[in-house]
Scaffold this motif. Structure first.
Motif, PDB file in Angstrom:
ATOM      1  N   MET A  99     -12.821   9.841   4.072  1.00 18.12           N
ATOM      2  CA  MET A  99     -11.687   9.298   3.875  1.00 18.12           C
ATOM      3  C   MET A  99     -11.370   8.684   5.492  1.00 18.12           C
ATOM      4  O   MET A  99     -12.007   9.271   6.456  1.00 18.12           O
ATOM      5  CB  MET A  99     -10.596  10.047   3.730  1.00 18.12           C
ATOM      6  N   ASP A 100     -10.814   7.783   5.553  1.00 21.25           N
ATOM      7  CA  ASP A 100     -10.535   7.177   6.825  1.00 21.25           C
ATOM      8  C   ASP A 100      -8.984   6.902   6.956  1.00 21.25           C
ATOM      9  O   ASP A 100      -8.342   6.424   6.400  1.00 21.25           O
ATOM     10  CB  ASP A 100     -11.341   5.779   7.254  1.00 21.25           C
ATOM     11  N   TRP A 101      -8.448   6.913   8.197  1.00 18.46           N
ATOM     12  CA  TRP A 101      -7.041   6.840   8.524  1.00 18.46           C
ATOM     13  C   TRP A 101      -6.423   5.360   8.312  1.00 18.46           C
ATOM     14  O   TRP A 101      -5.410   5.488   7.616  1.00 18.46           O
ATOM     15  CB  TRP A 101      -6.932   7.184   9.835  1.00 18.46           C
ATOM     16  N   LYS A 102      -7.262   4.410   8.490  1.00 16.37           N
ATOM     17  CA  LYS A 102      -6.772   3.191   7.974  1.00 16.37           C
ATOM     18  C   LYS A 102      -6.495   2.789   6.739  1.00 16.37           C
ATOM     19  O   LYS A 102      -5.287   2.341   6.323  1.00 16.37           O
ATOM     20  CB  LYS A 102      -7.815   2.063   8.766  1.00 16.37           C
ATOM     21  N   GLN A 103      -7.174   3.503   5.982  1.00 17.39           N
ATOM     22  CA  GLN A 103      -6.885   3.207   4.213  1.00 17.39           C
ATOM     23  C   GLN A 103      -5.889   4.049   3.899  1.00 17.39           C
ATOM     24  O   GLN A 103      -4.981   3.866   3.231  1.00 17.39           O
ATOM     25  CB  GLN A 103      -8.341   3.441   3.535  1.00 17.39           C
ATOM     26  N   LEU A 104      -6.097   5.332   4.390  1.00 15.83           N
ATOM     27  CA  LEU A 104      -5.161   6.640   4.261  1.00 15.83           C
ATOM     28  C   LEU A 104      -3.663   6.222   4.347  1.00 15.83           C
ATOM     29  O   LEU A 104      -2.732   6.657   3.815  1.00 15.83           O
ATOM     30  CB  LEU A 104      -5.470   8.024   4.933  1.00 15.83           C
ATOM     31  N   LEU A 105      -3.336   5.519   5.553  1.00 11.11           N
ATOM     32  CA  LEU A 105      -2.054   5.113   6.056  1.00 11.11           C
ATOM     33  C   LEU A 105      -1.735   3.853   5.265  1.00 11.11           C
ATOM     34  O   LEU A 105      -1.154   2.845   6.184  1.00 11.11           O
ATOM     35  CB  LEU A 105      -1.854   5.167   7.394  1.00 11.11           C
ATOM     36  N   SER A 106      -2.231   3.748   4.067  1.00 13.77           N
ATOM     37  CA  SER A 106      -1.813   1.995   3.439  1.00 13.77           C
ATOM     38  C   SER A 106      -0.233   1.972   3.525  1.00 13.77           C
ATOM     39  O   SER A 106       0.588   2.712   2.847  1.00 13.77           O
ATOM     40  CB  SER A 106      -2.351   2.208   1.960  1.00 13.77           C
ATOM     41  N   THR A 107      -0.023   0.800   3.716  1.00 15.02           N
ATOM     42  CA  THR A 107       1.440   0.306   3.976  1.00 15.02           C
ATOM     43  C   THR A 107       1.919  -0.387   2.714  1.00 15.02           C
ATOM     44  O   THR A 107       2.913  -0.928   2.394  1.00 15.02           O
ATOM     45  CB  THR A 107       1.779  -0.519   5.143  1.00 15.02           C
ATOM     46  N   LYS A 108       0.706  -0.511   1.794  1.00 15.60           N
ATOM     47  CA  LYS A 108       1.063  -1.200   0.568  1.00 15.60           C
ATOM     48  C   LYS A 108       2.009  -0.619  -0.419  1.00 15.60           C
ATOM     49  O   LYS A 108       2.267   0.499  -0.352  1.00 15.60           O
ATOM     50  CB  LYS A 108      -0.145  -1.496  -0.263  1.00 15.60           C
ATOM     51  N   GLU A 148      -6.062   2.623  -3.652  1.00 19.30           N
ATOM     52  CA  GLU A 148      -5.418   2.246  -2.272  1.00 19.30           C
ATOM     53  C   GLU A 148      -5.631   3.031  -0.869  1.00 19.30           C
ATOM     54  O   GLU A 148      -5.768   2.395   0.029  1.00 19.30           O
ATOM     55  CB  GLU A 148      -3.960   1.857  -2.466  1.00 19.30           C
ATOM     56  N   THR A 149      -5.472   4.360  -1.291  1.00 16.75           N
ATOM     57  CA  THR A 149      -5.569   5.211  -0.058  1.00 16.75           C
ATOM     58  C   THR A 149      -7.025   5.936   0.204  1.00 16.75           C
ATOM     59  O   THR A 149      -7.266   6.478   1.210  1.00 16.75           O
ATOM     60  CB  THR A 149      -4.749   6.382  -0.240  1.00 16.75           C
ATOM     61  N   GLY A 150      -7.909   5.874  -0.889  1.00 13.99           N
ATOM     62  CA  GLY A 150      -9.213   6.100  -0.724  1.00 13.99           C
ATOM     63  C   GLY A 150      -9.589   7.559  -1.016  1.00 13.99           C
ATOM     64  O   GLY A 150     -10.638   8.006  -0.187  1.00 13.99           O
TER      65      GLY A 150
END
Length: 470
Positions: free
Chosen positions: A1-10, A233-235
């Motif tokens: 998991m990576d933070w860019k995807q975990l912190l999805s603003t969608k 979306e968050t992976g």
């Protein structure tokens, strides 16, 4: 998991083109917008009249579900600051940025506010009462002459046997705030992922697995599509969102310390009892030495000449303990960072830290002295009577509702009328195109949706009215 995807603003519903022109005048992040959506919601306001431990308590000191949620929000944000700063300072993740630290704090602040938003009236005992109602009644109630337990698919029936406030929270924020459209509060995927403490269905619950993620159900079959969207979306890919560990730790800190403080104020636990329990605790080398701290605050209270040095000691000790527990949870996350990010960590954040023994003791003390006391048992028996009767009456009507082959009698029609139009609109929207079994399942959920949305006072008042007691 990576933070860019975990912190999805969608979000499920993205902003329309017409609204995009105004974005430059709104400097809030997407997660700050989530905060304001939550604060302005009716479901959040209802938490002020929902039980934490002591139902319908007349004291203005004792915590409600609202004050508990505010405390969890505060602790969660503090943990986010500590953990985010640690990741940055020790360069645990090259892709982690200061903005991500800020986003984590906002997400956790929001998650603390809504982590219990799906809980029914009367606290966690309300969950137990509803689960046990289903275990008793799904084999007895019939649909077109067949027991409902045989009509429903196994995954549907198990949803009710494992009824859970956590799963209800996910459902409530996504579907039951039927205001603008069917997307509920329309919160960011990052926030939704954070509140899913148990990323498994009712068929995957395994309390003997040793893995914290399978201890309870995280979502209903009716909400599986939403869960899968969040996961994609968050992976997270079936693992817990890393922020869910932090939210859980904040919740544990809040309720385990608050339960002791409330129990002291209510007279269930004395200063002497707490001190004796702490003195028997085996403190690890380099640990907190909780008993010594409590005695230290008592001596300080005596020296200051306060009117009640025992109260002074307990309340100041609670604050000191909370700071210690925040430090331990921070260590628990950062020392297991790789396992958490790989989705392989199986424990809470206090596991094998200096705080583990103290957390166990606080939970056990509250259970022995408060939750198994005659006072609480008497209240819970009354609460069970209220919830059982409401479930009986509303479920009988809901089973026939919207079924062309069943006729509602005069009382059934009135019971259906009482259910919020908001919930009925949500039911009809999601029932479109479904077969009769799927609709039956959604109508049963309609009842639990409505009852879970009740405050303690409303549930009691409605019960009394239906019984012609007032």
């Amino acid at each position: 998991m990576d933070w860019k995807q975990l912190l999805s603003t969608k979000r499920r519903r993205e902003s329309t083109a017409a609204n995009r022109r105004y974005r430059n005048t709104d400097l809030r992040s997407e997660f700050e917008k989530d905060y304001h959506r939550i604060i302005g919601s009716a479901s959040f306001r209802r938490l002020q009249d929902k039980t934490q431990v002591f139902p319908l308590d007349k004291s203005d000191f004792i915590r409600t579900r609202l004050t508990h949620s505010l405390e969890v929000s505060s602790f969660a944000k503090s943990l986010g600051q500590n953990i985010g700063e640690n990741i940055l300072e020790y360069r645990r993740d090259p892709g982690f940025t200061p903005r991500m630290k800020e986003d984590i704090c906002h997400i956790l602040q929001c998650a603390g506010l809504i982590h219990d938003i799906g809980n029914p009236p009367f606290g966690h005992f309300g969950e137990i009462a509803i689960r046990e109602w289903f275990q008793r009644n799904l084999q007895v109630l019939t649909f077109h002459g067949t027991p409902i337990s045989e009509v429903l698919k196994p995954c549907m029936a198990e949803d009710f046997y494992h009824f859970e406030g956590n799963a209800q929270a996910l459902r409530l924020v996504n579907k039951l705030h039927f205001l603008v459209d069917e997307n509920g509060m329309n919160l960011t995927y990052a926030l939704l992922g954070t509140i899913i403490k148990y990323p498994v269905s009712s068929l995957e619950v395994d309390r003997d697995s040793g893995d914290i993620r399978t201890q309870k159900m995280g979502y209903y079959l009716a909400d599986r599509e939403i869960y899968e969207e969040i996961e994609r979306e968050t992976g997270t890919d079936g693992a817990r969102h890393p922020l869910a560990f932090i939210l859980e730790a904040a919740d544990d800190i809040a309720y385990k310390t608050a339960d002791i403080e409330d129990a002291f104020v209510k007279g269930f636990v004395s200063y002497a009892k707490l001190l004796k329990e702490l003195q028997a605790l085996e403190e690890p080398e380099g640990g907190f030495h909780a008993a010594e701290k409590l005695e230290e605050y008592y001596r300080r209270g005596r020296e200051k000449g306060v009117s009640d040095p025992e109260e002074y000691a307990v309340k100041n000790w609670i604050v000191r303990v909370q700071g210690f527990l925040i430090s331990c949870a921070t260590y628990g996350f950062t020392s297991n960072y790789r396992e958490i990010m790989n989705g392989t960590y199986r424990h809470d954040l206090f596991y094998r830290t200096f705080a583990q023994g103290l957390m166990d003791l606080l939970g056990d003390l509250a259970y022995r002295e408060v939750f198994t006391s005659e006072t609480i048992y008497r209240m819970e028996v009354k609460e069970a009577v209220i919830l059982n009767d409401l479930m009986d009456q509303f479920m009988t009507a809901a089973i026939k509702y919207d079924d062309p082959d069943s006729a509602l009698n005069s009382i059934d029609r009135r019971m259906v009328y009482f259910i919020s139009n908001n919930y009925k609109n949500a039911y009809h929207y999601h029932a479109r195109g479904k077969n009769e079994v799927e609709k039956l399942y959604l109508r049963i959920l309609l009842v639990t949706d409505y009852i879970c949305g009740m405050t303690d006072s409303y549930a009691k008042r409605l019960y009394q009215e239906l019984k012609a007691m007032i």
